[in-house]
Motif scaffolding. Structure first.
Motif, PDB file in Angstrom:
ATOM      1  N   PRO A 178     -14.249 -21.933  52.140  1.00  0.00           N
ATOM      2  CA  PRO A 178     -15.175 -21.710  51.013  1.00  0.00           C
ATOM      3  C   PRO A 178     -14.600 -22.119  49.667  1.00  0.00           C
ATOM      4  O   PRO A 178     -15.350 -22.464  48.751  1.00  0.00           O
ATOM      5  N   ALA A 179     -13.256 -22.081  49.511  1.00  0.00           N
ATOM      6  CA  ALA A 179     -12.678 -22.527  48.241  1.00  0.00           C
ATOM      7  C   ALA A 179     -12.826 -24.027  48.067  1.00  0.00           C
ATOM      8  O   ALA A 179     -13.131 -24.514  46.965  1.00  0.00           O
ATOM      9  N   LEU A 180     -12.607 -24.800  49.146  1.00  0.00           N
ATOM     10  CA  LEU A 180     -12.782 -26.250  49.064  1.00  0.00           C
ATOM     11  C   LEU A 180     -14.236 -26.615  48.800  1.00  0.00           C
ATOM     12  O   LEU A 180     -14.526 -27.665  48.212  1.00  0.00           O
ATOM     13  N   ALA A 181     -15.161 -25.748  49.240  1.00  0.00           N
ATOM     14  CA  ALA A 181     -16.583 -25.996  48.988  1.00  0.00           C
ATOM     15  C   ALA A 181     -17.011 -25.524  47.607  1.00  0.00           C
ATOM     16  O   ALA A 181     -18.163 -25.764  47.206  1.00  0.00           O
ATOM     17  N   GLY A 182     -16.102 -24.862  46.879  1.00  0.00           N
ATOM     18  CA  GLY A 182     -16.434 -24.371  45.544  1.00  0.00           C
ATOM     19  C   GLY A 182     -17.284 -23.121  45.536  1.00  0.00           C
ATOM     20  O   GLY A 182     -17.953 -22.826  44.547  1.00  0.00           O
ATOM     21  N   HIS A 183     -17.238 -22.361  46.634  1.00  0.00           N
ATOM     22  CA  HIS A 183     -18.060 -21.156  46.737  1.00  0.00           C
ATOM     23  C   HIS A 183     -17.318 -19.901  46.286  1.00  0.00           C
ATOM     24  O   HIS A 183     -17.959 -18.892  45.980  1.00  0.00           O
ATOM     25  N   VAL A 184     -15.980 -19.931  46.289  1.00  0.00           N
ATOM     26  CA  VAL A 184     -15.182 -18.777  45.859  1.00  0.00           C
ATOM     27  C   VAL A 184     -14.009 -19.287  45.015  1.00  0.00           C
ATOM     28  O   VAL A 184     -13.639 -20.470  45.052  1.00  0.00           O
ATOM     29  N   ARG A 185     -13.424 -18.376  44.269  1.00  0.00           N
ATOM     30  CA  ARG A 185     -12.183 -18.642  43.534  1.00  0.00           C
ATOM     31  C   ARG A 185     -11.047 -17.958  44.280  1.00  0.00           C
ATOM     32  O   ARG A 185     -11.082 -16.739  44.498  1.00  0.00           O
ATOM     33  N   CYS A 186     -10.056 -18.741  44.706  1.00  0.00           N
ATOM     34  CA  CYS A 186      -8.953 -18.233  45.513  1.00  0.00           C
ATOM     35  C   CYS A 186      -7.625 -18.617  44.866  1.00  0.00           C
ATOM     36  O   CYS A 186      -7.432 -19.795  44.491  1.00  0.00           O
ATOM     37  N   PRO A 187      -6.668 -17.657  44.745  1.00  0.00           N
ATOM     38  CA  PRO A 187      -5.350 -17.988  44.156  1.00  0.00           C
ATOM     39  C   PRO A 187      -4.593 -19.043  44.950  1.00  0.00           C
ATOM     40  O   PRO A 187      -3.762 -19.762  44.380  1.00  0.00           O
ATOM     41  N   ASN A 188      -4.845 -19.156  46.251  1.00  0.00           N
ATOM     42  CA  ASN A 188      -4.154 -20.154  47.058  1.00  0.00           C
ATOM     43  C   ASN A 188      -4.720 -21.560  46.861  1.00  0.00           C
ATOM     44  O   ASN A 188      -4.160 -22.531  47.380  1.00  0.00           O
ATOM     45  N   THR A 189      -5.827 -21.661  46.179  1.00  0.00           N
ATOM     46  CA  THR A 189      -6.402 -22.958  45.796  1.00  0.00           C
ATOM     47  C   THR A 189      -6.564 -22.925  44.286  1.00  0.00           C
ATOM     48  O   THR A 189      -7.638 -22.579  43.759  1.00  0.00           O
ATOM     49  N   PRO A 190      -5.488 -23.226  43.529  1.00  0.00           N
ATOM     50  CA  PRO A 190      -5.490 -23.009  42.069  1.00  0.00           C
ATOM     51  C   PRO A 190      -6.651 -23.678  41.345  1.00  0.00           C
ATOM     52  O   PRO A 190      -7.140 -23.149  40.337  1.00  0.00           O
ATOM     53  N   THR A 231     -11.743 -13.964  45.332  1.00  0.00           N
ATOM     54  CA  THR A 231     -11.240 -13.289  46.525  1.00  0.00           C
ATOM     55  C   THR A 231     -10.053 -12.403  46.154  1.00  0.00           C
ATOM     56  O   THR A 231      -9.462 -12.532  45.070  1.00  0.00           O
ATOM     57  N   ASP A 232      -9.696 -11.513  47.052  1.00  0.00           N
ATOM     58  CA  ASP A 232      -8.525 -10.654  46.857  1.00  0.00           C
ATOM     59  C   ASP A 232      -7.303 -11.204  47.594  1.00  0.00           C
ATOM     60  O   ASP A 232      -6.402 -10.446  47.965  1.00  0.00           O
ATOM     61  N   CYS A 233      -7.298 -12.529  47.843  1.00  0.00           N
ATOM     62  CA  CYS A 233      -6.168 -13.152  48.535  1.00  0.00           C
ATOM     63  C   CYS A 233      -4.910 -13.068  47.677  1.00  0.00           C
ATOM     64  O   CYS A 233      -4.969 -13.090  46.438  1.00  0.00           O
ATOM     65  N   THR A 234      -3.749 -12.995  48.345  1.00  0.00           N
ATOM     66  CA  THR A 234      -2.446 -12.978  47.681  1.00  0.00           C
ATOM     67  C   THR A 234      -1.861 -14.374  47.713  1.00  0.00           C
ATOM     68  O   THR A 234      -1.819 -15.010  48.775  1.00  0.00           O
ATOM     69  N   ARG A 235      -1.400 -14.822  46.561  1.00  0.00           N
ATOM     70  CA  ARG A 235      -0.859 -16.177  46.479  1.00  0.00           C
ATOM     71  C   ARG A 235       0.346 -16.317  47.409  1.00  0.00           C
ATOM     72  O   ARG A 235       1.273 -15.511  47.386  1.00  0.00           O
ATOM     73  N   GLY A 236       0.334 -17.326  48.262  1.00  0.00           N
ATOM     74  CA  GLY A 236       1.406 -17.572  49.216  1.00  0.00           C
ATOM     75  C   GLY A 236       1.145 -17.009  50.591  1.00  0.00           C
ATOM     76  O   GLY A 236       1.807 -17.408  51.561  1.00  0.00           O
ATOM     77  N   VAL A 237       0.197 -16.082  50.717  1.00  0.00           N
ATOM     78  CA  VAL A 237      -0.163 -15.511  52.021  1.00  0.00           C
ATOM     79  C   VAL A 237      -1.293 -16.361  52.608  1.00  0.00           C
ATOM     80  O   VAL A 237      -2.315 -16.564  51.937  1.00  0.00           O
ATOM     81  N   CYS A 277      -4.544 -17.888  54.049  1.00  0.00           N
ATOM     82  CA  CYS A 277      -5.941 -17.450  54.134  1.00  0.00           C
ATOM     83  C   CYS A 277      -6.773 -18.650  54.557  1.00  0.00           C
ATOM     84  O   CYS A 277      -6.298 -19.790  54.589  1.00  0.00           O
ATOM     85  N   GLY A 278      -8.004 -18.411  54.844  1.00  0.00           N
ATOM     86  CA  GLY A 278      -8.875 -19.481  55.314  1.00  0.00           C
ATOM     87  C   GLY A 278      -9.729 -20.087  54.239  1.00  0.00           C
ATOM     88  O   GLY A 278     -10.658 -20.852  54.549  1.00  0.00           O
ATOM     89  N   CYS A 279      -9.434 -19.798  52.973  1.00  0.00           N
ATOM     90  CA  CYS A 279     -10.294 -20.280  51.893  1.00  0.00           C
ATOM     91  C   CYS A 279     -10.127 -21.772  51.640  1.00  0.00           C
ATOM     92  O   CYS A 279     -11.076 -22.445  51.229  1.00  0.00           O
ATOM     93  N   GLY A 280      -8.916 -22.297  51.857  1.00  0.00           N
ATOM     94  CA  GLY A 280      -8.679 -23.696  51.544  1.00  0.00           C
ATOM     95  C   GLY A 280      -8.304 -24.548  52.739  1.00  0.00           C
ATOM     96  O   GLY A 280      -7.673 -25.593  52.570  1.00  0.00           O
ATOM     97  N   VAL A 281      -8.706 -24.136  53.940  1.00  0.00           N
ATOM     98  CA  VAL A 281      -8.324 -24.865  55.143  1.00  0.00           C
ATOM     99  C   VAL A 281      -9.428 -25.832  55.539  1.00  0.00           C
ATOM    100  O   VAL A 281     -10.587 -25.703  55.131  1.00  0.00           O
ATOM    101  N   THR A 282      -9.047 -26.798  56.325  1.00  0.00           N
ATOM    102  CA  THR A 282      -9.995 -27.656  57.038  1.00  0.00           C
ATOM    103  C   THR A 282      -9.564 -27.661  58.498  1.00  0.00           C
ATOM    104  O   THR A 282      -8.372 -27.784  58.798  1.00  0.00           O
TER     105      THR A 282
END
Length: 405
Positions: free
Chosen positions: A347-359, A371-377, A379-384
């Motif tokens: 969802p981060a790559l799609a621009g649907h959420v703001r994620c610390p792992n996708t600056p 999201t409540d993701c922790t930077r460096g942990v 998550c599935g927000c920026g995967v393909t």
């Protein structure tokens, strides 16, 4: 019809065409009670001219046995898979033995009983009525005319419980008016057209039926109905099914539907719901869809609305399901039909959420959820990732379950 006519022995007194016309005439008058005793009784009260219009000779008395004999002759030909004979000589490949296709002028139709019923129903629908490409299939039960008794075995080793050897036991699901119960008889599976998402209302007409003993074989009956529907000039690319069908294994329903390029919209059984690990770290399966693990806990175990809820309560529950949408993995490219895979992106790559792992997404506007993701942990927000069609095929569908769409 020509195949049912006798060429040896005594000539049939009742033409098979007349017997079929009598059955249709009775169905138009009293469809809730289809018994040959009633059909014979109706023919006896008709005038000779009326019987002649149906195709019966006026010189013959109306008898149940003759009527039933014509029905059995019609049934034998339908079960053999041929509704009409060829008007040409059949030719085959001498090397393989495969029969060459018939010429366009041949009126032979190779059809089973389901296809015959679908063709007969579709023929009765005026050409001005639109036949949609989105259909729904559901079943209703009806009792056999014979009262069930003790269990018996016939000469073929099959079990039967009454004078009606084709009937079987089935289950009626509970409603707000009655509990779950058993019945002895058949299930009639009906296919009907319905509007697509956002489409205009259309006439709710049955487009075909398939009758099965008891409540067994729901998934094969649905597939046979779709095949019979496709054997005509019509095509279905989306089907709506309830839990009476979708609890079948993926090999019996989901995979055959995908092979037919038919999208599935379904209600989920309780065994198909819940949270399960995804194909990669940081992803989860939630109610048949792939989400990032950033999906809030408050949006995971949602209960669907009850039939007795008000429209306002149902709309509020659907809004809760819609709130999952920003965290869902979406298609990254077109479906790969030859390989049977789908490429998805987070969802981060799609621009649907703001994620610390996708600056880069942190510069999106405040309207985009964070999201409540922790930077460096992970998550599935920026995967393909590439997901094969066979992965959790029974529970997946192209529209999110219980969403407004």
């Amino acid at each position: 019809m020509a195949a049912t006519h006798r060429t040896k022995g005594r000539r049939r007194l009742y033409p098979v065409e007349a017997v079929l016309a009598a059955i249709v005439f009775h169905c138009l008058k009293a469809p809730e009670r289809l018994l040959f005793t009633d059909i014979a009784a109706e023919l006896k009260i008709l005038t000779k001219s009326q019987c002649l219009k149906l195709g019966f000779p006026i010189s013959c008395a109306m008898k149940y046995t003759r009527l039933y004999s014509g029905y059995r002759a019609l049934l034998r030909e339908i079960e053999s898979g041929t509704c009409s004979v060829h008007n040409h000589e059949l030719e085959a490949d001498p090397r393989t033995g495969d029969v060459w296709p018939c010429p366009p002028t041949c009126y032979c139709i190779a059809a089973n009983l389901d296809e015959f019923a679908v063709r007969m129903i579709l023929t009765s629908i005026p050409a001005t009525v639109p036949i949609p490409t989105t259909v729904a299939i559901d079943s209703t039960d009806f009792e056999s005319h014979a009262r069930p008794g003790h269990r018996s075995i016939d000469e073929n080793g099959d079990t039967y419980w009454s004078a009606d050897h084709d009937a079987a036991w089935g289950y009626r699901t509970s409603t707000d008016r009655r509990p779950t119960s058993r019945f002895h008889g058949y299930s009639t599976h009906a296919i009907t057209g319905c509007p697509s998402v956002g489409g205009e209302p259309i006439p709710q007409l049955a487009l075909g039926i398939a009758v099965r003993p008891g409540s067994r074989g729901s998934a094969p009956a649905a597939l046979n109905l779709l095949d019979a529907f496709h054997a005509t000039r019509h095509r279905a690319d989306e089907v709506l099914l309830d839990r009476g069908y979708t609890t079948a294994s993926a090999e019996n329903l989901a995979h055959p539907l995908r092979d037919r390029s038919i999208r599935l919209v379904m209600d989920l059984h309780i065994s198909q719901r819940g949270t399960r690990p995804g194909p990669r770290a940081g992803t989860i399966w939630q109610d048949g869809h792939l989400y990032s693990s950033a999906l809030p806990q408050a949006l995971r175990d949602l209960e669907p609305p009850n039939p007795t809820d008000t429209a306002a309560d149902k709309a509020l529950i659907h809004e809760q399901f819609d709130a999952r949408a920003p965290f869902r993995l979406v298609p990254h490219s077109r479906h790969d039909d030859p390989r049977g895979t789908q490429r998805l992106k987070g969802p981060a790559l799609a621009g649907h959420v703001r994620c610390p792992n996708t600056p880069a997404t942190m510069r999106l506007g405040p309207a985009v959820p964070t999201t409540d993701c922790t930077r460096g942990v992970p998550c599935g927000c920026g995967v393909t990732l590439t997901v094969p069609d066979t992965l959790r095929a029974r529970d997946r569908q192209h529209l999110p379950w219980r969403s407004t769409t």
